[in-house]
Scaffold this motif. Structure first.
Motif, PDB file in Angstrom:
ATOM      1  N   GLY A  10      32.613   7.155  24.381  1.00  0.00           N
ATOM      2  CA  GLY A  10      32.817   8.581  24.227  1.00  0.00           C
ATOM      3  C   GLY A  10      31.553   9.400  24.166  1.00  0.00           C
ATOM      4  N   THR A  11      31.698  10.637  23.665  1.00  0.00           N
ATOM      5  CA  THR A  11      30.590  11.589  23.628  1.00  0.00           C
ATOM      6  C   THR A  11      30.189  11.971  22.203  1.00  0.00           C
ATOM      7  N   ASP A  12      30.826  11.364  21.200  1.00  0.00           N
ATOM      8  CA  ASP A  12      30.513  11.673  19.801  1.00  0.00           C
ATOM      9  C   ASP A  12      29.466  10.688  19.287  1.00  0.00           C
ATOM     10  N   LEU A  13      28.189  11.058  19.461  1.00  0.00           N
ATOM     11  CA  LEU A  13      27.112  10.146  19.104  1.00  0.00           C
ATOM     12  C   LEU A  13      26.816  10.171  17.601  1.00  0.00           C
ATOM     13  N   GLU A  14      27.262  11.203  16.907  1.00  0.00           N
ATOM     14  CA  GLU A  14      26.961  11.295  15.477  1.00  0.00           C
ATOM     15  C   GLU A  14      27.791  10.297  14.665  1.00  0.00           C
ATOM     16  N   SER A  15      29.089  10.181  14.963  1.00  0.00           N
ATOM     17  CA  SER A  15      29.940   9.283  14.191  1.00  0.00           C
ATOM     18  C   SER A  15      30.342   8.029  14.956  1.00  0.00           C
ATOM     19  N   ASN A  16      29.873   7.922  16.189  1.00  0.00           N
ATOM     20  CA  ASN A  16      30.323   6.800  17.028  1.00  0.00           C
ATOM     21  C   ASN A  16      29.141   6.121  17.694  1.00  0.00           C
ATOM     22  N   ARG A  17      28.027   6.023  16.949  1.00  0.00           N
ATOM     23  CA  ARG A  17      26.790   5.497  17.539  1.00  0.00           C
ATOM     24  C   ARG A  17      26.812   3.977  17.695  1.00  0.00           C
ATOM     25  N   ALA A  18      27.498   3.280  16.778  1.00  0.00           N
ATOM     26  CA  ALA A  18      27.466   1.815  16.794  1.00  0.00           C
ATOM     27  C   ALA A  18      28.263   1.277  17.979  1.00  0.00           C
ATOM     28  N   PRO A  19      27.719   0.305  18.713  1.00  0.00           N
ATOM     29  CA  PRO A  19      28.472  -0.287  19.828  1.00  0.00           C
ATOM     30  C   PRO A  19      29.731  -0.996  19.337  1.00  0.00           C
ATOM     31  N   LYS A  20      30.760  -0.972  20.160  1.00  0.00           N
ATOM     32  CA  LYS A  20      31.988  -1.712  19.898  1.00  0.00           C
ATOM     33  C   LYS A  20      32.161  -2.776  20.972  1.00  0.00           C
ATOM     34  N   GLN A  21      32.786  -3.873  20.604  1.00  0.00           N
ATOM     35  CA  GLN A  21      33.049  -4.941  21.562  1.00  0.00           C
ATOM     36  C   GLN A  21      34.341  -4.614  22.317  1.00  0.00           C
ATOM     37  N   ILE A  22      34.205  -4.361  23.603  1.00  0.00           N
ATOM     38  CA  ILE A  22      35.325  -3.946  24.445  1.00  0.00           C
ATOM     39  C   ILE A  22      35.657  -5.058  25.438  1.00  0.00           C
ATOM     40  N   HIS A  23      36.933  -5.277  25.654  1.00  0.00           N
ATOM     41  CA  HIS A  23      37.389  -6.384  26.493  1.00  0.00           C
ATOM     42  C   HIS A  23      37.270  -6.076  27.994  1.00  0.00           C
ATOM     43  N   PHE A  24      36.919  -7.129  28.726  1.00  0.00           N
ATOM     44  CA  PHE A  24      36.902  -7.111  30.190  1.00  0.00           C
ATOM     45  C   PHE A  24      37.563  -8.398  30.688  1.00  0.00           C
ATOM     46  N   CYS A  25      38.111  -8.331  31.889  1.00  0.00           N
ATOM     47  CA  CYS A  25      38.573  -9.546  32.563  1.00  0.00           C
ATOM     48  C   CYS A  25      38.018  -9.541  33.982  1.00  0.00           C
ATOM     49  N   ASP A  26      38.209 -10.637  34.682  1.00  0.00           N
ATOM     50  CA  ASP A  26      37.794 -10.687  36.077  1.00  0.00           C
ATOM     51  C   ASP A  26      38.608  -9.676  36.881  1.00  0.00           C
TER      52      ASP A  26
END
Length: 353
Positions: free
Chosen positions: A303-319
């Motif tokens: 997203g675009t909220d860098l103040e409250s959402n700065r920490a990376p999150k682990q997001i799922h991917f598949c082939d």
């Protein structure tokens, strides 16, 4: 037999690779080249038709046989593991006519008064090419072009039979084991394809390392082969971050990865920044759900909220091949992820300071 004709074809193919072939190894829109490599981040009508993928594979395979240039095998591997396999519905009941890099897949129209279309016919022909392409014999040399679990019965000049048994989970894992089983001890060459994308690669025979391993070329191993000889190939499966037009994609070995809404971890079209270092993304392998072949998580700032959402999150991917493979319009997938603009980073910072 005219070298001028071959030169013209190779130059044409080189132009197609530079200008048209996308991250999934295919291209085109409305059966035309359209400068698609640069435009691949844009949603496009009638893109990556399965007939185009198959014909591209045919052309590359013929040039591979004529020239021995392993780059043509690289192009085929990318097309097979991504564009081609993505065209197949999960239950193998249908071949998609188009396999866009975002959205969903669906059946093509019926043609010529039959319950079939051109891609239903050409998709299976492309799958049938794979074993023919995987191992090729020329003179006393066996080219190993495709890494996948397989067995091959080959005939060398002089009617000398040899059997190759390939054991691997590649591209899930980075190691390939090839057992060599000639009918009797025989001198010949096994040429092992080292993909151009593999920055690091090692090859050993019976545990002894081989010298001269170069990416984007064959490694020829010539010796008197005997029953039980074993070749070990290890390739570089670090995930690479590809950026184009303020969009990001993750490629791991020959595989393109995609977000899929079935993971339920956010809006697949959301802007984000994929966390990387020196061009590589630290993927975490996870147990694949029923719909996917391979699955990973990648660190992303969403997203675009860098103040409250700065920490990376682990997001799922598949082939990419597994993404959207149910052809359900309520489920979306996406390869190219919009990258959130940060004007504090050069070159967006005023006066480039």
């Amino acid at each position: 037999g005219n070298p001028l004709y071959l030169s013209v074809v190779e130059k044409t193919v080189g132009h197609i690779v530079r200008e048209e072939i996308n991250v999934a190894g295919s291209g085109s829109a409305f059966e035309c080249w359209y400068g698609g490599k640069e435009r691949q981040t844009q949603p496009t009508y009638h893109t990556m038709e399965t007939c185009v993928t198959f014909t591209w594979m045919q052309l590359c395979n013929r040039l591979l046989q004529m020239t021995g240039n392993s780059l043509y095998a690289d192009y085929m591997e990318t097309a097979i593991y991504n564009a081609l396999m993505a065209s197949l519905k999960a239950d193998a009941s249908q071949i998609a006519k188009y396999s866009p890099l975002e959205g969903w897949r669906h059946e093509g129209e019926e043609q010529c008064g039959m319950h079939i279309n051109c891609c239903n016919a050409n998709g299976p022909r492309a799958f049938a090419m794979i074993p023919q392409f995987a191992y090729q014999v020329q003179d006393d040399c066996v080219r190993v072009n495709f890494y996948a679990p397989s067995e091959a019965e080959l005939l060398l000049p002089g009617k000398k039979p040899v059997r190759l048994i390939q054991t691997t989970d590649y591209p899930g894992t980075d190691q390939i084991e090839i057992e060599v089983d000639p009918a009797k001890e025989t001198v010949f060459t096994i040429a092992l394809r080292i993909p151009a994308w593999s920055e690091i690669a090692t090859v050993s025979v019976n545990g002894r390392p081989e010298d001269g391993v170069l990416q984007g070329a064959y490694l020829p191993v010539s010796r008197k082969w005997k029953k039980g000889d074993r070749i070990t190939v290890k390739l570089d499966l670090r995930a690479r971050l590809v950026e184009r037009n303020q969009a990001q994609a993750i490629v791991r070995g020959p595989l393109v990865l995609a977000r899929d809404s079935r993971f339920g971890d956010g809006f697949v079209d959301e802007a984000s920044v994929v966390v990387s270092k020196d061009g590589y993304v630290e993927l975490t392998p996870v147990e694949a759900p029923a719909f996917a072949w391979l699955a990973f998580t990648a660190p992303m700032v969403l997203g675009t909220d860098l103040e409250s959402n700065r920490a990376p999150k682990q997001i799922h991917f598949c082939d990419f091949a597994s993404a959207g493979n149910t052809w359900d319009k309520t489920q979306r997938y996406r390869v190219w992820l919009p990258k959130t603009l940060n004007v504090m980073h050069s070159p967006y910072k005023p006066y480039n300071q």
